[in-house]
Structures are given as structure tokens and as C-alpha cells.
Write a protein that holds these residues in place. Structure first.
Motif, mmCIF file in Angstrom:
data_model
loop_
_atom_site.group_PDB
_atom_site.id
_atom_site.type_symbol
_atom_site.label_atom_id
_atom_site.label_comp_id
_atom_site.label_asym_id
_atom_site.label_seq_id
_atom_site.Cartn_x
_atom_site.Cartn_y
_atom_site.Cartn_z
ATOM 1 N N GLY A 182 0.807 -1.215 0.000
ATOM 2 C CA GLY A 182 0.000 0.000 0.000
ATOM 3 C C GLY A 182 0.836 1.259 0.000
ATOM 4 O O GLY A 182 0.527 2.231 -0.717
ATOM 5 N N GLU A 183 1.908 1.277 0.775
ATOM 6 C CA GLU A 183 2.786 2.444 0.807
ATOM 7 C C GLU A 183 3.392 2.714 -0.564
ATOM 8 O O GLU A 183 3.520 3.871 -0.986
ATOM 9 C CB GLU A 183 3.894 2.220 1.837
ATOM 10 N N LEU A 184 3.746 1.651 -1.274
ATOM 11 C CA LEU A 184 4.349 1.834 -2.592
ATOM 12 C C LEU A 184 3.322 2.340 -3.598
ATOM 13 O O LEU A 184 3.650 3.158 -4.476
ATOM 14 C CB LEU A 184 4.955 0.513 -3.069
ATOM 15 N N TRP A 185 2.082 1.894 -3.492
ATOM 16 C CA TRP A 185 1.039 2.442 -4.359
ATOM 17 C C TRP A 185 0.951 3.953 -4.187
ATOM 18 O O TRP A 185 0.899 4.701 -5.169
ATOM 19 C CB TRP A 185 -0.314 1.827 -4.017
ATOM 20 N N LEU A 186 0.908 4.401 -2.947
ATOM 21 C CA LEU A 186 0.772 5.839 -2.681
ATOM 22 C C LEU A 186 1.984 6.611 -3.193
ATOM 23 O O LEU A 186 1.857 7.758 -3.633
ATOM 24 C CB LEU A 186 0.594 6.078 -1.183
ATOM 25 N N LEU A 187 3.132 5.982 -3.166
ATOM 26 C CA LEU A 187 4.366 6.648 -3.588
ATOM 27 C C LEU A 187 4.528 6.674 -5.097
ATOM 28 O O LEU A 187 4.967 7.679 -5.665
ATOM 29 C CB LEU A 187 5.571 5.933 -2.953
ATOM 30 N N ARG A 188 4.157 5.581 -5.777
ATOM 31 C CA ARG A 188 4.525 5.398 -7.175
ATOM 32 C C ARG A 188 3.367 5.409 -8.170
ATOM 33 O O ARG A 188 3.589 5.600 -9.374
ATOM 34 C CB ARG A 188 5.233 4.048 -7.342
ATOM 35 N N LEU A 189 2.138 5.192 -7.704
ATOM 36 C CA LEU A 189 1.022 4.956 -8.621
ATOM 37 C C LEU A 189 -0.001 6.084 -8.546
ATOM 38 O O LEU A 189 -0.561 6.335 -7.481
ATOM 39 C CB LEU A 189 0.354 3.617 -8.269
ATOM 40 N N PRO A 190 -0.280 6.784 -9.646
ATOM 41 C CA PRO A 190 -1.285 7.847 -9.619
ATOM 42 C C PRO A 190 -2.683 7.292 -9.350
ATOM 43 O O PRO A 190 -3.075 6.266 -9.916
ATOM 44 C CB PRO A 190 -1.204 8.445 -11.025
ATOM 45 N N TYR A 191 -3.429 7.971 -8.522
ATOM 46 C CA TYR A 191 -4.766 7.516 -8.125
ATOM 47 C C TYR A 191 -5.675 7.296 -9.330
ATOM 48 O O TYR A 191 -6.424 6.317 -9.392
ATOM 49 C CB TYR A 191 -5.390 8.553 -7.178
ATOM 50 N N LEU A 192 -5.624 8.191 -10.319
ATOM 51 C CA LEU A 192 -6.525 8.095 -11.466
ATOM 52 C C LEU A 192 -6.133 6.982 -12.432
ATOM 53 O O LEU A 192 -6.844 6.743 -13.416
ATOM 54 C CB LEU A 192 -6.592 9.432 -12.203
ATOM 55 N N GLN A 193 -5.028 6.292 -12.166
ATOM 56 C CA GLN A 193 -4.665 5.125 -12.964
ATOM 57 C C GLN A 193 -5.012 3.834 -12.230
ATOM 58 O O GLN A 193 -4.531 2.762 -12.582
ATOM 59 C CB GLN A 193 -3.170 5.162 -13.322
ATOM 60 N N THR A 194 -5.818 3.932 -11.193
ATOM 61 C CA THR A 194 -6.346 2.751 -10.503
ATOM 62 C C THR A 194 -7.832 2.627 -10.822
ATOM 63 O O THR A 194 -8.490 3.624 -11.155
ATOM 64 C CB THR A 194 -6.159 2.858 -8.980
ATOM 65 N N PHE A 195 -8.350 1.405 -10.679
ATOM 66 C CA PHE A 195 -9.743 1.159 -11.040
ATOM 67 C C PHE A 195 -10.352 0.152 -10.068
ATOM 68 O O PHE A 195 -9.663 -0.621 -9.424
ATOM 69 C CB PHE A 195 -9.842 0.624 -12.483
ATOM 70 N N THR A 196 -11.646 0.152 -9.953
ATOM 71 C CA THR A 196 -12.462 -0.795 -9.181
ATOM 72 C C THR A 196 -11.858 -1.064 -7.800
ATOM 73 O O THR A 196 -11.716 -0.145 -7.012
ATOM 74 C CB THR A 196 -12.712 -2.098 -9.992
ATOM 75 N N ALA A 197 -11.480 -2.306 -7.511
ATOM 76 C CA ALA A 197 -11.028 -2.648 -6.156
ATOM 77 C C ALA A 197 -9.754 -1.915 -5.764
ATOM 78 O O ALA A 197 -9.578 -1.529 -4.594
ATOM 79 C CB ALA A 197 -10.804 -4.157 -6.050
ATOM 80 N N GLU A 198 -8.878 -1.699 -6.733
ATOM 81 C CA GLU A 198 -7.629 -0.984 -6.425
ATOM 82 C C GLU A 198 -7.911 0.472 -6.066
ATOM 83 O O GLU A 198 -7.286 1.026 -5.150
ATOM 84 C CB GLU A 198 -6.668 -1.069 -7.620
ATOM 85 N N ARG A 199 -8.860 1.085 -6.751
ATOM 86 C CA ARG A 199 -9.193 2.477 -6.407
ATOM 87 C C ARG A 199 -9.841 2.554 -5.032
ATOM 88 O O ARG A 199 -9.553 3.476 -4.248
ATOM 89 C CB ARG A 199 -10.105 3.102 -7.468
ATOM 90 N N ALA A 200 -10.709 1.591 -4.713
ATOM 91 C CA ALA A 200 -11.323 1.574 -3.388
ATOM 92 C C ALA A 200 -10.256 1.411 -2.305
ATOM 93 O O ALA A 200 -10.288 2.090 -1.269
ATOM 94 C CB ALA A 200 -12.343 0.443 -3.300
ATOM 95 N N ALA A 201 -9.308 0.504 -2.531
ATOM 96 C CA ALA A 201 -8.239 0.293 -1.547
ATOM 97 C C ALA A 201 -7.350 1.527 -1.429
ATOM 98 O O ALA A 201 -6.948 1.908 -0.318
ATOM 99 C CB ALA A 201 -7.409 -0.925 -1.950
ATOM 100 N N TYR A 202 -7.045 2.158 -2.544
ATOM 101 C CA TYR A 202 -6.226 3.376 -2.545
ATOM 102 C C TYR A 202 -6.918 4.466 -1.726
ATOM 103 O O TYR A 202 -6.287 5.126 -0.878
ATOM 104 C CB TYR A 202 -6.031 3.823 -3.998
ATOM 105 N N ARG A 203 -8.206 4.645 -1.975
ATOM 106 C CA ARG A 203 -8.983 5.642 -1.221
ATOM 107 C C ARG A 203 -8.964 5.321 0.266
ATOM 108 O O ARG A 203 -8.801 6.215 1.111
ATOM 109 C CB ARG A 203 -10.422 5.653 -1.748
ATOM 110 N N ASN A 204 -9.097 4.053 0.595
ATOM 111 C CA ASN A 204 -9.079 3.652 1.990
ATOM 112 C C ASN A 204 -7.710 3.886 2.630
ATOM 113 O O ASN A 204 -7.616 4.245 3.807
ATOM 114 C CB ASN A 204 -9.486 2.180 2.118
#
Length: 355
Positions: free
Chosen positions: A112-134
Motif C-alpha cells: 500500500g505504501e508503494l502504491w501511494l508513492l509510485r502509482l497515480p490515483y486516477l490510474q487505478t480502477f475498481t477494487a484498487e481504487r477503493a483500496a487506494y482511497r481507503n
């Protein structure tokens, strides 16, 4: 049986090339509620492209063009010049970065920490976007997967599994365990089992004599009574009974009706059918998988990864690999424009005895 040296490198590169090529093949028709199996084949027939042996042709008429994804022009034959950006490839890159940073003892929190560091929120979808938001709201796993997330059994975790298979060649159980720690950030139930199954499938492909062996070995890492396991076994039994590819998919379509075109279970059935009826031939495997419909770019990517590992990079026909120009576009910070060969070399360092 273990692999090392040039054979391991060729198989890993085959996995990367296969994943990217399969993703590009399926990307123009990635909308399973519109691009049914029948509609995809009608498109190909109008363009004179059956049997399918290359990237999708340009649409034969305007009505076909209107249904394609906006990126289609960069994904059809004669126009491919390096890979398009896509989450199916971004997550493989992100997984490589994860293992390089934290090793095989990584935690779900570090994913999760790496997602926040490396992955833009708008390039996530469905379950990944929900997890990112959480994650941004301060939630920790497993709540990141379960809070306000109706996509927990969709295909997102499965498409993140390749790196765990590539880095555990011939060891499907360790590959599945690694994929599970990644998957539970955003998924539960069959969503997690899909990631475990795909990682094991790819890991076993390094040493399996054929695709069927790898599919059967991958079933051993997930609960036998799960809906995913039942669907995969059903495809295996229909194939063994001598049913044709289309008849098998017709049967599974009826039995998985109502789950939706992005759910793990029906997509795993399409993928399994592509692997079995592709019978070790890279082109036939990715073509049948994409023609099977549903989440075409994700299924094409995973089928290409398995087939590429089974045959090795040197055996993938050049019409799939040469247009990629050894280049990847990616939304993962720091990786846009990276060479496919470099990603494979870095993966081999993790997969080898010293990794």
C-alpha cells in the motif's frame, strides 16, 4: 527441476513480452459488456482477420470503430510502436519495484505504501481504487479491502500476480503465498484466490511439460471448493471430454452468468480455455483468449505471460515482439519508457539462486 542461466532469462523475458503483447492485443476491445465473443469474431471476419495471427486489424467500418477503446490506433497491426500504458503492465512493474525494495518478506502494508508513492490515483480502477482511497483515509489492511469496496472478487488482484510467478520459477506454492500478501490489500475470496492461482500457474509454467499441467498444478494452491476452482476444473473436464473451444465457453458462460465481465471467475474460465485449446502455441493461445471476450486485455496479458514462459522469448513469433520496440509506457513513477529487456534482467536477478 530448476532453471538457471540463459534458459531462465529466456523464459522470464518471454513472460514479460507475452504479457505486454497479449495486453496490446486485447486492449482495443476491452469492454466485455459490448465486445462479446460473437461481436469480436464478427469484427475479425469483416476485416478478413480470421484466424487471428497478429494484433487486431483496423476496423472495417465506422460502426466497429465506435465501439473500440480510444487507444485503439496505437494497438492495431501496422500502428504498434512500443507498448501503450495500461494497468495490466503497470502492476507488473510496481511488483518488481516492491520486491527490489523490500525483498520476498514484504508486507501488505508496504504494498500500500508503494502504491501511494509510485502509482497515480486516477490510474487505478475498481477494487484498487477503493483500496487506494481507503489507504489515504488511514485504513490498514485488511480493512482496505473490505470497507466500501463492492469489487472484492473482481480481476484486479489476478493481474498483479505475474511478478510473483516470474520470481518463483518452478515453485507454485511460494509464488501463491507471495501473491496472496499483495492481493489482500484490495481483494477477498475468489479475488485473492485468482491472484494465488495465476501466480502459481506462471511459476509452474517454467518447468511444466504443457499448459494443462500448469493449470492443474495451480489448482492445488486454492481451496478446492471455491467457485474459482470449480470453474477451472469444469474447463479442464470439458476440454478432456473433447468439446470444442466455443462449446466450452458457451457452457461456462451459462454457468457463470450474472457475475459480470470483470469478475475473477468467468475471466479465469476464458483464460483457462485459451491456454488449453491454444495447446502450447503462443499465437493460438493469446488469440483464442482475447476472442473469448470479457476482460480481454487482462486475459490476453496473463495468457501471453504463461505462454511466453512456456515457450521462451526466442520462440514468440516476431509479429508480436518486434513492434514493441523493447519499450514500455508506464504510469508508475520513474519507469515510463523503460526497456522490456531491462525489466526482464532485473526480474531474473530476483528469480535466480542469488535472488
Amino acid at each position: 527441476m530448476t532453471l538457471e542461466g540463459t534458459e531462465l532469462a529466456d523464459r522470464v523475458l518471454g513472460g514479460w513480452l507475452g504479457r505486454i503483447a497479449g495486453n496490446m492485443l486485447g486492449k482495443p476491445v476491452e469492454r466485455g459488456d459490448h465486445w462479446t465473443r460473437e461481436r469480436i469474431d464478427r469484427y475479425l471476419r469483416r476485416a478478413g482477420a480470421l484466424p487471428l495471427t497478429d494484433y487486431l486489424p483496423e476496423p472495417a467500418d465506422e460502426s466497429d470503430e465506435l465501439g473500440l477503446r480510444p487507444e485503439w490506433r496505437a494497438c492495431v497491426r501496422g500502428r504498434v510502436d512500443g507498448s501503450c500504458r495500461d494497468d495490466d503492465v503497470d502492476y507488473a512493474i510496481l511488483g518488481l519495484d516492491l520486491l527490489e525494495r523490500h525483498g520476498f518478506g514484504f508486507t501488505t502494508e508496504q504494498v500500500g505504501e508503494l502504491w501511494l508513492l509510485r502509482l497515480p490515483y486516477l490510474q487505478t480502477f475498481t477494487a484498487e481504487r477503493a483500496a487506494y482511497r481507503n489507504l489515504t483515509a488511514g485504513l490498514k489492511p485488511p480493512l482496505t479491502a473490505t470497507y466500501d469496496n463492492p469489487y472484492q472478487e473482481w480481476i484486479g488482484a489476478l493481474i498483479r500476480a505475474d511478478i510473483h510467478g516470474w520470481t518463483h520459477p518452478g515453485d507454485p506454492r511460494r509464488a501463491a503465498a507471495s501473491a496472496r500478501r499483495d492481493a489482500v490489500l484490495s481483494h477477498t475470496g475468489n479475488g485473492v484466490y485468482g491472484a494465488m492461482w495465476a501466480a502459481a500457474l506462471i511459476a509452474d509454467a517454467f518447468t511444466a511439460p504443457d499448459a494443462r499441467h500448469a493449470v492443474e498444478a495451480a489448482l492445488m494452491v486454492i481451496p478446492a471448493g471455491s467457485r474459482l476452482a470449480r470453474a477451472v476444473r469444469r474447463v479442464l473436464s470439458l476440454h478432456e471430454a473433447g468439446l470444442g473451444w466455443a462449446e466450452t465457453l458457451d457452457t461456462l458462460s451459462g454457468e457463470t452468468a450474472g457475475l459480470g465481465w470483470i469478475h475473477t471467475v468467468p475471466n479465469a474460465a476464458v483464460l483457462t480455455a485459451g491456454l488449453l485449446y491454444g495447446d502450447g502455441d503462443f499465437t493460438r493461445t493469446v488469440a483464442l483468449t482475447v476472442r473469448g471476450g470479457l476482460d480481454t486485455d487482462s486475459n490476453g496479458a496473463t495468457a501471453g505471460s504463461v505462454a511466453g514462459v512456456l515457450c521462451g522469448a526466442g520462440a514468440i513469433p516476431p509479429q508480436w515482439t518486434e513492434p514493441l520496440r523493447d519499450t514500455v509506457r508506464s504510469a508508475v513513477f520513474g519507469f515510463d519508457g523503460v526497456r522490456i529487456s531491462e525489466l526482464a534482467e532485473r526480474t531474473v536477478r530476483l528469480a535466480g539462486p542469488e535472488g
